[in-house]
Design a protein around this motif. Sequence first.
Motif, PDB file in Angstrom:
ATOM      1  N   UNK A 190       0.827  -1.210   0.000  1.00 50.08           N
ATOM      2  CA  UNK A 190       0.000   0.000   0.000  1.00 50.08           C
ATOM      3  C   UNK A 190       0.863   1.263   0.000  1.00 50.08           C
ATOM      4  N   UNK A 191       0.366   2.283  -0.624  1.00 52.08           N
ATOM      5  CA  UNK A 191       1.052   3.580  -0.651  1.00 52.08           C
ATOM      6  C   UNK A 191       1.072   4.182   0.757  1.00 52.08           C
ATOM      7  N   UNK A 247      16.651   4.456  -0.407  1.00 51.38           N
ATOM      8  CA  UNK A 247      15.855   3.244  -0.595  1.00 51.38           C
ATOM      9  C   UNK A 247      14.628   3.181   0.312  1.00 51.38           C
ATOM     10  N   UNK A 248      14.262   4.299   0.907  1.00 48.86           N
ATOM     11  CA  UNK A 248      13.013   4.352   1.678  1.00 48.86           C
ATOM     12  C   UNK A 248      12.143   5.420   1.024  1.00 48.86           C
ATOM     13  N   UNK A 249      10.890   5.109   0.729  1.00 48.55           N
ATOM     14  CA  UNK A 249      10.044   6.134   0.107  1.00 48.55           C
ATOM     15  C   UNK A 249      10.032   7.398   0.968  1.00 48.55           C
ATOM     16  N   UNK A 265      13.175  -2.230   1.384  1.00 45.51           N
ATOM     17  CA  UNK A 265      13.395  -2.913   2.661  1.00 45.51           C
ATOM     18  C   UNK A 265      12.281  -2.615   3.653  1.00 45.51           C
ATOM     19  N   UNK A 266      11.729  -1.389   3.600  1.00 40.98           N
ATOM     20  CA  UNK A 266      10.825  -0.954   4.668  1.00 40.98           C
ATOM     21  C   UNK A 266       9.375  -1.357   4.430  1.00 40.98           C
ATOM     22  N   UNK A 267       8.972  -1.342   3.173  1.00 40.62           N
ATOM     23  CA  UNK A 267       7.548  -1.524   2.874  1.00 40.62           C
ATOM     24  C   UNK A 267       6.965  -2.837   3.425  1.00 40.62           C
ATOM     25  N   UNK A 268       7.644  -3.976   3.239  1.00 40.01           N
ATOM     26  CA  UNK A 268       7.043  -5.220   3.761  1.00 40.01           C
ATOM     27  C   UNK A 268       6.856  -5.179   5.279  1.00 40.01           C
ATOM     28  N   UNK A 269       7.813  -4.565   5.965  1.00 38.21           N
ATOM     29  CA  UNK A 269       7.731  -4.506   7.425  1.00 38.21           C
ATOM     30  C   UNK A 269       6.602  -3.577   7.851  1.00 38.21           C
ATOM     31  N   UNK A 270       6.549  -2.410   7.213  1.00 40.50           N
ATOM     32  CA  UNK A 270       5.514  -1.444   7.578  1.00 40.50           C
ATOM     33  C   UNK A 270       4.123  -1.969   7.226  1.00 40.50           C
TER      34      UNK A 270
END
Length: 332
Positions: free
Chosen positions: A156-157, A186-188, A266-271
């Motif tokens: 998700x955005x 590498x982090x939005x 790296x962050x999106x799956x965790x968040x």
Amino acid sequence: MRNRGVTKAACFFVFSALLIYATFYLTTFLRNPSPNLFPRLEIENTEYTILDQLDRMERQINQIAKSLELDVYKVSQSGEEHSEVKEEKKMRLTKKLFPNSELFNSWGDELSEEEQRQAERLFQLYGYNVFLSDRLPLNRTLPDTRDIRCASKVYPEQLPSLSVVLIYLDEALSVLKRAIHSIIERTPAHLLKEIILVDDHSTNDDLKEKLDEFINQVHQQRPKLLKKISHMQRLGLVKARISGWEAAVGDVVAILDAHVEVHKQWAEPLLARIKADRTVVLSPVFDRVDFDTLAVNSYSANAHAFDWQLWCMYESFRPDWYERNDPSAPGK
Ligand SMILES: *[C@@H]1O[C@H](CO)[C@@H](O)[C@H](O)[C@H]1NC(C)=O
């Protein structure tokens, strides 16, 4: 590849940082094994079956190390005069000044004597290859070590915002800068609230004005993104993490060591997982960066565990994870 020492060391680093994809194996940090804090960011266990992986890893390491060294020499040569003397020097085998130093086991054959001395001095100071780190671009490309299925997932955005805490004590400046750079790149941008640097009373001069200069440069593009907290005395790993945690204002806090580089996405799956269930505690799969070649070695997913001496280790997930045969799926 050594066996148990490496395994434990890699394992320790994995455990010592909550959200690292790539983490250094640093002998110096072995002195500080400590249990981790799992504050607001939640950790999901990951694992790999160590012995099964060693052979495969060693082959990969050798390949990556070779290509990395080639790149490095391209970089270092391009900045220097291409005199014939220089070419000749590269052609002949330089005498190994430190035949017993671990640094030169599989790296540095082509260094001049002066370069060897410098590299060894920095290695003694930091415990990893700062000579090489200082010569690698901050934006170096990392191998994409994800399972192919991970790369095709869509997140998700709108996700919780992220504060990243980097704790350090006398870290090499280029290593810290590369960590910061990789996190920013590498982090939005809309998810990265801040990066909090917690200096547990370093004495290294590089981490004073030169780091502040770098922070100012970053702030020209991303005002107020970096916050620096300096302890007036050394308080240790855990209190450094708490300092960062207390200063954080993001929805989720990722606490990392400063000798890391993060991979793409790296962050999106965790968040996304925390957004779906805020009670989960998560850890990504951690890859390892070699202390000598700085090559990235992929690790597969395993659960984290620790024994009665607080040595961390990897455990298998529950059997159903293996039955699914999908390494992109989260495991417990
Ligand atoms: C790294 O930065 C340099 C200088 O800005 C640029 O020329 C190069 O293309 C970048 N490399 C990557 C992999 O982004």
